[in-house]
Enzyme design. Sequence first.
Site, PDB file in Angstrom:
ATOM      1  N   GLU A 160       1.600  -0.442  -5.627  1.00 14.98           N
ATOM      2  CA  GLU A 160       0.948   0.408  -5.369  1.00 14.98           C
ATOM      3  C   GLU A 160       1.593   1.597  -5.513  1.00 14.98           C
ATOM      4  O   GLU A 160       2.219   2.218  -5.072  1.00 14.98           O
ATOM      5  CB  GLU A 160      -1.018   0.839  -4.061  1.00 14.98           C
ATOM      6  CG  GLU A 160      -1.386   1.960  -4.347  1.00 14.98           C
ATOM      7  CD  GLU A 160      -2.422   2.110  -3.244  1.00 14.98           C
ATOM      8  OE1 GLU A 160      -3.513   2.707  -3.817  1.00 14.98           O
ATOM      9  OE2 GLU A 160      -1.749   1.785  -2.320  1.00 14.98           O
ATOM     10  N   ASP A 212       0.724  -1.200   0.080  1.00 18.01           N
ATOM     11  CA  ASP A 212      -0.354  -0.270  -0.102  1.00 18.01           C
ATOM     12  C   ASP A 212       1.349   1.350  -0.037  1.00 18.01           C
ATOM     13  O   ASP A 212       1.676   0.877   0.623  1.00 18.01           O
ATOM     14  CB  ASP A 212      -0.997  -0.420   1.201  1.00 18.01           C
ATOM     15  CG  ASP A 212      -1.859   1.514   1.399  1.00 18.01           C
ATOM     16  OD1 ASP A 212      -2.466   1.000   0.498  1.00 18.01           O
ATOM     17  OD2 ASP A 212      -1.722   2.250   2.279  1.00 18.01           O
TER      18      ASP A 212
END
Length: 705
Positions: free
Chosen positions: A379, A343
Amino acid sequence: MRPWPGTPYPLGATYDGVGTNFALFSEVAEHVDLCLFDEDGTETRSRLEEVDGFVHHGYLLGIGAGQRYGFRVHGPYEPEKGLRCNPNKLLIDPYAKAVSHGVDWDESLFSYHFDAPEERNDADSAGHVPYSLVVSPFFDWANDRSPKTPYNETVIYEAHVKGMTVNHPFVPERLRGTYAGLAHPAVVEHLTKLGVTAIELLPVHQFVTDHGLSQKDLKNYWGYNTIGYFAPHDAYSAMPHDGGQVQEFKGMVRAFHEANIEVILDVVYNHTAEGNHLGPTLSMRGIDNEAYYRVVEDDPQYYMDYTGTGNSLNVRNPHTLQLIMDSLRYWVTEMHVDGFRFDLASALAREFYDVDKLSTFFDLVQQDPIVSQVKLIAEPWDVGPGGYQVGNFPPLWTEWNGQYRDTVRDFWRGEPSTLGEFASRITGSSDLYQDDGRRPYASINFVTAHDGFTLNDLVSYNEKHNEANGEDGRDGADDNRSWNCGAEGPTDDPEVLELRGRQRRNLLATMLLSQGVPMLLHGDEMGRTQQGNNNVYCQDSELSWMDWQLASEHADLVEFTGAVAAFRKRHPVFRRRRFFQGKPVRKGEDLGDIAWFTPAGEDMTEQNWDDGLGKSVVVFLNGDGIPDLDPRGMPVKDDSFLLAFNAHYEDIDMTLPGNGYGSEWTVVVDTATGEVADAIEGGGKLTLSARSLVVLQRTGQEEHE
């Protein structure tokens, strides 16, 4: 009890069958108390007198699995200098293998008083902060092994542990919403039917619901609020007592591996649940604040925030880097997971200020013999300056391709001037990944993900409808690149419903047949809706959970998704390991590995690509001489195909290319009808329906297995 000296490594609580070694890093601590808790909450403290390299450690005989514990760190409390030690705050072990219960947000969790923020709060937080748990490392893995599916053969399914199973009619009620429920044969069978080779789980590291959401009677549903990087989230366990979540998680992984499905974890190493300077003291803040967090250099009472959540982990500190790497290795070696999706991965590259793909974190991953061998997905952005880094990660990494998502959405909703970029995205995004030595599978292709509209809502809403979140519509993205097909939200209009169904098939088929790695969002294959909410991070409810009745209502969509995935698996031309070159596949041949045509059957020209109103294109994929080798070392060969895309609102007449491209073609995928048509001769015509994708397979020219 007075501990034996023990060892400074491994960090955390390590049970060996006889006793447990405890070790905690803190450079600022004057001394550390290990606190053991009985069933009734009675606390016993033991000073960890041995200190090696700032690691405070000790060994306690007879302490075993299920023991509840925490730490109290004695040291300086000077927030204005970035020092926040307070022995009145019980602290979660950053290396805890299991954590029990949540946070009740009592005022004692904070270092200040709510009505007097400038005053120090010395109230004892024990009983209000989660306990760390000693766990048993022993588990019968039997003959477990990782499927190790090659990237180019991978189909990822992004899922939420609870949301996936909490309403599943065939999962026993006591297992719904748990790791054991996710591993139930009914769920595994569904994934297998879809052709899924890897399930990517939203965060399962122990997390908490932040104070603000608790005050609104909402929950942190997605889980991007980690407080334990080694602990499986206890609320997802059917047996969370005494660390049973660890055994249950391992059983889930073993079950998926038996079905040849890999397990990938969405991990949040960029920030923690302790938030900004007004957040609670739960763990790292009270252990060694400046070591674990990036503080503002000229005013260290505040935190650098590249994540939008209040703090950022300090990846410049070797002990924080060690925490991340130890965590990654633990999940691979002890929990047998097969990869990670990071993330806001750009935040991990901020060793100084700017994002640096040569930062220490990436160097450590590159040389690590364990972590470097699993799937690593970034990401590739954060919220800081220069944080959007799609295409800029090191060669070992794959990336969520945000440009793919945006372009494919724009193309199918009929936006002008998208034809050229659409062609680049569906053929592997070589402009992003080829120059640094990566392959087409560096691109994780997705149209929808947990963050944003579902596939059904993408074709049903022009605007977000986030009223349930209680933020007056301020939350969630405004640039959704969606189109409601003529009506906002639910409708009985048969023409709108037919068009929405066609658009869902267009988007799914495009993604599954693009070069790269496709990623499905859970429930998209059955028309899951969030009623236009594009930010259900706080909605632990029917709004976000999967409704398995939709699997029957939209059985045709489930079948279509599985059929296209199976078609992709059968034909390696749709999952090449190398980029197209636009050149003949062998000397002396005229046909290149790829060719582009107008619907009239003519070669695409620069003028055609620059036509802002162009919404249709045909691509030829040559399966004769794919530059890959099979496991036996033999050249990979496949049939050849035409993919005809028509994003125009009217039907068009398509002329199939002649000149040796094929003497006969058969429609094998048609998103408009789903039917298989009769053979069409090369140079013949085909009516390409409005807003549809047709795949034609070359037949009658060469014999293949």
